[in-house]
Design a protein around this motif. Structure first.
Motif, mmCIF file in Angstrom:
data_model
loop_
_atom_site.group_PDB
_atom_site.id
_atom_site.type_symbol
_atom_site.label_atom_id
_atom_site.label_comp_id
_atom_site.label_asym_id
_atom_site.label_seq_id
_atom_site.Cartn_x
_atom_site.Cartn_y
_atom_site.Cartn_z
ATOM 1 N N GLY A 1 -23.958 30.902 -21.148
ATOM 2 C CA GLY A 1 -24.998 29.887 -21.030
ATOM 3 C C GLY A 1 -25.722 29.865 -19.701
ATOM 4 N N CYS A 2 -25.119 30.392 -18.646
ATOM 5 C CA CYS A 2 -25.782 30.350 -17.334
ATOM 6 C C CYS A 2 -26.363 31.700 -16.929
ATOM 7 C CB CYS A 2 -24.806 29.855 -16.269
ATOM 8 S SG CYS A 2 -23.416 30.957 -15.935
ATOM 9 N N ILE A 3 -26.415 32.661 -17.851
ATOM 10 C CA ILE A 3 -27.016 33.958 -17.529
ATOM 11 C C ILE A 3 -28.537 33.836 -17.593
ATOM 12 C CG2 ILE A 3 -27.242 36.378 -18.215
ATOM 13 C CD1 ILE A 3 -24.425 36.265 -19.310
ATOM 14 N N PRO A 4 -29.228 34.115 -16.496
ATOM 15 C CA PRO A 4 -30.675 33.932 -16.465
ATOM 16 C C PRO A 4 -31.425 35.167 -16.951
ATOM 17 C CG PRO A 4 -29.926 34.599 -14.320
ATOM 18 C CD PRO A 4 -28.694 34.545 -15.190
ATOM 19 N N ALA A 5 -32.727 35.004 -17.109
ATOM 20 C CA ALA A 5 -33.624 36.146 -17.297
ATOM 21 C C ALA A 5 -34.152 36.548 -15.921
ATOM 22 C CB ALA A 5 -34.781 35.778 -18.223
ATOM 23 N N ALA A 6 -34.737 37.734 -15.843
ATOM 24 C CA ALA A 6 -35.147 38.287 -14.551
ATOM 25 C C ALA A 6 -36.255 37.490 -13.876
ATOM 26 C CB ALA A 6 -35.597 39.740 -14.736
ATOM 27 N N ASP A 7 -37.034 36.726 -14.643
ATOM 28 C CA ASP A 7 -38.145 35.977 -14.048
ATOM 29 C C ASP A 7 -37.842 34.488 -13.929
ATOM 30 O OD1 ASP A 7 -38.106 35.469 -16.755
ATOM 31 O OD2 ASP A 7 -40.277 35.722 -17.051
ATOM 32 N N GLN A 8 -36.578 34.117 -14.062
ATOM 33 C CA GLN A 8 -36.201 32.710 -13.987
ATOM 34 C C GLN A 8 -35.544 32.368 -12.655
ATOM 35 O OE1 GLN A 8 -33.772 32.422 -17.574
ATOM 36 N NE2 GLN A 8 -35.493 31.553 -18.704
ATOM 37 N N VAL A 9 -35.415 31.073 -12.406
ATOM 38 C CA VAL A 9 -34.777 30.566 -11.198
ATOM 39 C C VAL A 9 -33.476 29.879 -11.589
ATOM 40 C CG1 VAL A 9 -34.953 28.910 -9.296
ATOM 41 C CG2 VAL A 9 -36.944 30.285 -9.953
ATOM 42 N N VAL A 10 -32.398 30.242 -10.919
ATOM 43 C CA VAL A 10 -31.102 29.607 -11.166
ATOM 44 C C VAL A 10 -30.982 28.366 -10.280
ATOM 45 C CG1 VAL A 10 -28.604 29.835 -10.852
ATOM 46 C CG2 VAL A 10 -29.914 31.681 -11.920
ATOM 47 N N VAL A 11 -30.607 27.251 -10.899
ATOM 48 C CA VAL A 11 -30.341 26.016 -10.160
ATOM 49 C C VAL A 11 -28.822 25.863 -10.087
ATOM 50 C CG1 VAL A 11 -30.696 23.525 -10.039
ATOM 51 C CG2 VAL A 11 -32.486 25.004 -11.001
ATOM 52 N N ASP A 12 -28.256 26.255 -8.964
ATOM 53 C CA ASP A 12 -26.811 26.239 -8.758
ATOM 54 C C ASP A 12 -26.407 24.872 -8.204
ATOM 55 O OD1 ASP A 12 -24.219 26.508 -7.490
ATOM 56 O OD2 ASP A 12 -24.445 28.678 -7.662
#
Length: 223
Positions: free
Chosen positions: A135-146
């Motif tokens: 569920g927390c694996i992003p796409a290459a153009d996304q921003v992760v909110v940790d």
């Protein structure tokens, strides 16, 4: 997109690998390789046979400008930081995001989400990265909110049997904190020593005690 500058038609081709640190610019007669800098993606295109360079601002540039003044070094675009949040324990293929941010309050989360929404940038929330669902694996153009820095017990209401907590609080740390009052928190996933309560909620995590007490959703009164 094809852009015309001084009669030269130049096609700027964003590569899938751009989040890993490099972009490629093509023209009809030559090719340039320009670094993406620290990970914020700016396209540079020549106006007259490569003599002058013009900067094209991307949504990620604008996102950086919007959130960096308040987050400072908690906005990371370097490759090392982005790779650290690229996957979880599901075994699924990791994806390196465009950037990662580390908010410390709900107000900062609101600011980040609004900026991303206004610019059409996808965001992916992340707790401790111990999930098995991807569920927390992003796409290459996304921003992760940790949210790992949002790890406090904001209030404990012993008489009413509830607490207000932040999403990055580790399950076991919460259990230890309330055990001093004679209370305990039943959900006990196998990773309770490293998983976050926000992640537990998103996956409705359980554990051996779920047989008697139920899973996480039974203990969430509000978000």
């Amino acid at each position: 997109d094809a852009s015309c500058f001084g009669g030269n038609i130049i096609s700027v081709q964003p590569q899938r690998a751009r989040a890993l640190g490099e972009g490629t610019i093509y023209s009809s007669d030559r090719q340039w390789h320009r670094p993406w800098g620290t990970g914020i993606h700016s396209y540079w295109i020549p106006a007259f046979a490569g003599m002058t360079w013009h900067r094209m601002t991307t949504p990620l540039d604008k996102f950086y400008q919007a959130v960096h003044p308040s987050l400072g070094e908690r906005l990371r675009t370097d490759l090392e930081a982005r790779q650290l949040v690229s996957g979880d324990e599901s075994g699924l293929q990791p994806q390196t995001p465009a950037a990662v941010v580390y908010p410390q309050s709900s107000e900062e989360v609101v600011h980040i989400v609004r900026a991303a929404h206004d610019l059409g940038i996808g965001i992916v929330p992340r707790g401790a990265g111990t999930g098995k669902a991807g569920g927390c694996i992003p796409a290459a153009d996304q921003v992760v909110v940790d949210v790992s820095k949002m790890n406090r017990v904001l209030s404990l209401h012993q008489r009413d049997l509830y607490a207000v907590v932040e999403p990055g609080l580790i399950n076991a740390d919460f259990g230890n904190a309330i055990s001093e009052t004679g209370l305990f928190y039943p959900p006990d996933p196998a990773s309770l020593g490293s998983c976050s309560l926000g992640g537990n909620i998103s996956t409705n995590a359980g554990g051996p005690r779920a047989v008697k007490y139920g899973v996480t959703s039974r203990y969430v009164w509000g978000l």
